[in-house]
Design a protein around this motif. Structure first.
Motif, short mmCIF file in Angstrom:
data_model
loop_
_atom_site.label_atom_id
_atom_site.label_comp_id
_atom_site.label_asym_id
_atom_site.label_seq_id
_atom_site.Cartn_x
_atom_site.Cartn_y
_atom_site.Cartn_z
N ILE A 1 0.61 -1.16 -0.01
CA ILE A 1 0.01 0.32 0.05
C ILE A 1 0.83 1.39 -0.16
N ARG B 1 -2.07 8.15 5.52
CA ARG B 1 -3.43 7.56 5.11
C ARG B 1 -4.18 7.47 6.57
N ASN C 1 -7.74 5.99 8.43
CA ASN C 1 -9.03 5.31 8.27
C ASN C 1 -9.98 5.57 9.51
N THR C 2 -11.14 5.95 9.37
CA THR C 2 -12.09 5.76 10.34
C THR C 2 -13.27 4.73 9.87
N SER D 1 -14.77 6.58 6.87
CA SER D 1 -13.99 7.66 5.94
C SER D 1 -12.49 7.06 5.77
N VAL E 1 -13.86 -3.44 10.25
CA VAL E 1 -12.81 -2.65 9.47
C VAL E 1 -13.15 -1.29 9.17
N GLN E 2 -12.00 -0.55 9.41
CA GLN E 2 -12.21 0.87 9.24
C GLN E 2 -11.43 1.30 7.82
N GLY E 3 -11.99 2.31 7.32
CA GLY E 3 -11.72 2.97 6.02
C GLY E 3 -12.07 1.99 4.86
N VAL F 1 -14.43 2.05 2.27
CA VAL F 1 -15.46 3.08 1.64
C VAL F 1 -15.80 2.69 0.36
N CYS G 1 -11.40 -0.97 -2.34
CA CYS G 1 -11.25 -1.85 -0.88
C CYS G 1 -11.72 -3.11 -0.62
N LEU H 1 -4.80 -5.24 6.90
CA LEU H 1 -3.39 -3.95 6.87
C LEU H 1 -2.90 -4.07 5.61
N ASN H 2 -2.71 -5.21 4.92
CA ASN H 2 -1.99 -5.28 3.75
C ASN H 2 -2.96 -4.34 2.66
N ASN H 3 -4.22 -4.37 2.88
CA ASN H 3 -4.98 -3.65 1.94
C ASN H 3 -5.16 -2.38 2.28
N GLY H 4 -4.45 -1.72 3.16
CA GLY H 4 -4.40 -0.34 3.81
C GLY H 4 -5.49 0.13 4.73
N LEU H 5 -6.07 -0.95 5.30
CA LEU H 5 -7.38 -0.93 6.20
C LEU H 5 -6.83 -1.13 7.54
N ASN H 6 -7.78 -0.81 8.57
CA ASN H 6 -7.41 -1.25 9.70
C ASN H 6 -8.69 -2.19 10.62
#
Lengths: 176, 138
Positions: A25, A54, A56-57, A60, B70-72, B74, B78, B124-129
């Protein structure tokens, strides 16, 4: 993650084809080929994009990217810039600021984009965004503002904008 | 005659009460048996879209389920990334990504060990939390 993205752009300044690979990423590496409509030159560039930030919420995501590229045959052809966005499923705000040099002219361009999704689709549905983009560059002291329609389904994105002065602004993208 | 009527009414009342009780018991069974979404995980109710969850588990009976918050998440890019990452794991029988609730449902084969660190890493590897993982059937 390891994903490929193929893009095509066409606007009053240039036609471009751009492929990049995203190993993780944080960054992507790619190659683009463009035909400049102002000087009628064609050239290929190596490109590098880095994710600076980056956030994240639950609803959003916010991003800030560093973008750069350098001509494969002539390093005088190069660009660098910043791009950012903040997005929910309903709203989109994005900006970019880019300095381009080479091929006979220098160009600094700023863009700002606002979008709203008129409905919220589920994963796999056709997503529609109604957007307004405003652009200002060294070619024209006046800001150009025009409507943009973004359609998005699966890995494919189509974005079409139109202004009577700059004509069509088209962006196609496919992720695989 | 009067005694017969009272006896008859009493029998009808008892029969209808018994029927109602039986119906109530059946209703309870319908509500609680076979509806995994009503299970508690670590003292917390599952935070899922009930209809979506029931539909998800309906064709993978006996499988373990991980509900990942998961956060982010959208957009479809994703969601596609997540589906692609977990799709490489042959112990995962089914994946559902719900953009509206920010949940990813993962069905694991009944003999699989669910590694929460692995799930978090893929997200996380996908840029999310990942903010929470609830596991059923472990």
């Amino acid at each position: 993650m390891g994903g490929h993205t193929l893009m095509a752009y066409s606007n009053a300044q240039a036609d471009k084809i751009y492929w990049h690979y995203t190993p993780n990423i944080k960054y992507s590496l790619g190659i683009d080929y463009q035909e400049d409509k102002i000087t009628e030159q064609s050239f290929a560039s190596a490109r590098f994009t880095y994710l600076l930030h980056r956030k994240n919420t639950a609803t959003s995501q916010r991003n800030l990217y560093l973008k750069s590229g350098v001509g494969l045959n002539d390093s005088d052809n190069h660009f660098y810039g910043l791009a950012g966005d903040w997005e929910t499923r309903r709203l989109f705000v994005g900006f970019s600021a880019q300095q381009q040099s080479g091929q006979g002219y220098d160009l600094f361009e700023q863009t700002f984009k606002l979008g709203v999704a008129p409905y919220l689709g589920d994963y796999g549905d056709l997503h529609t965004w109604l957007m307004i983009e405003t652009k200002k560059n060294d070619f024209d002291d006046r800001r150009t503002t025009y409507p943009v329609l973004r359609l998005f389904k699966g890995g494919a994105l189509v974005e079409i904008g139109y202004h009577k002065k700059t004509d069509w602004d088209v962006h196609l993208m496919y992720r695989f | 005659m009067k005694t017969t009527l009272i006896l008859g009414a009493t029998l009808i009342f008892l029969a209808s009460t018994s029927q109602a009780q039986h119906h109530h018991n059946m209703h309870d069974m319908h509500s609680h048996e076979g509806h995994m979404h009503e299970q508690m995980v670590d003292g917390k109710a599952l935070e899922v879209d009930v209809e979506r969850f029931d539909n998800f588990v309906s064709d993978i009976p006996g499988d373990k389920i991980a509900v990942v918050s998961v956060q982010g998440m959208v957009c479809d890019f994703c969601a596609r990334g997540i589906e692609k990452s977990f799709g490489k794991n042959n112990q995962i029988s089914k994946i559902d990504v719900d953009l509206a609730s920010g949940k990813v449902l993962l069905g694991f084969q009944s003999d699989a060990e669910i590694d929460q660190a692995y799930i978090e890493k893929q997200i996380l590897n996908n840029g999310l939390n990942t903010t929470a993982i609830q596991v059923l059937g472990d």
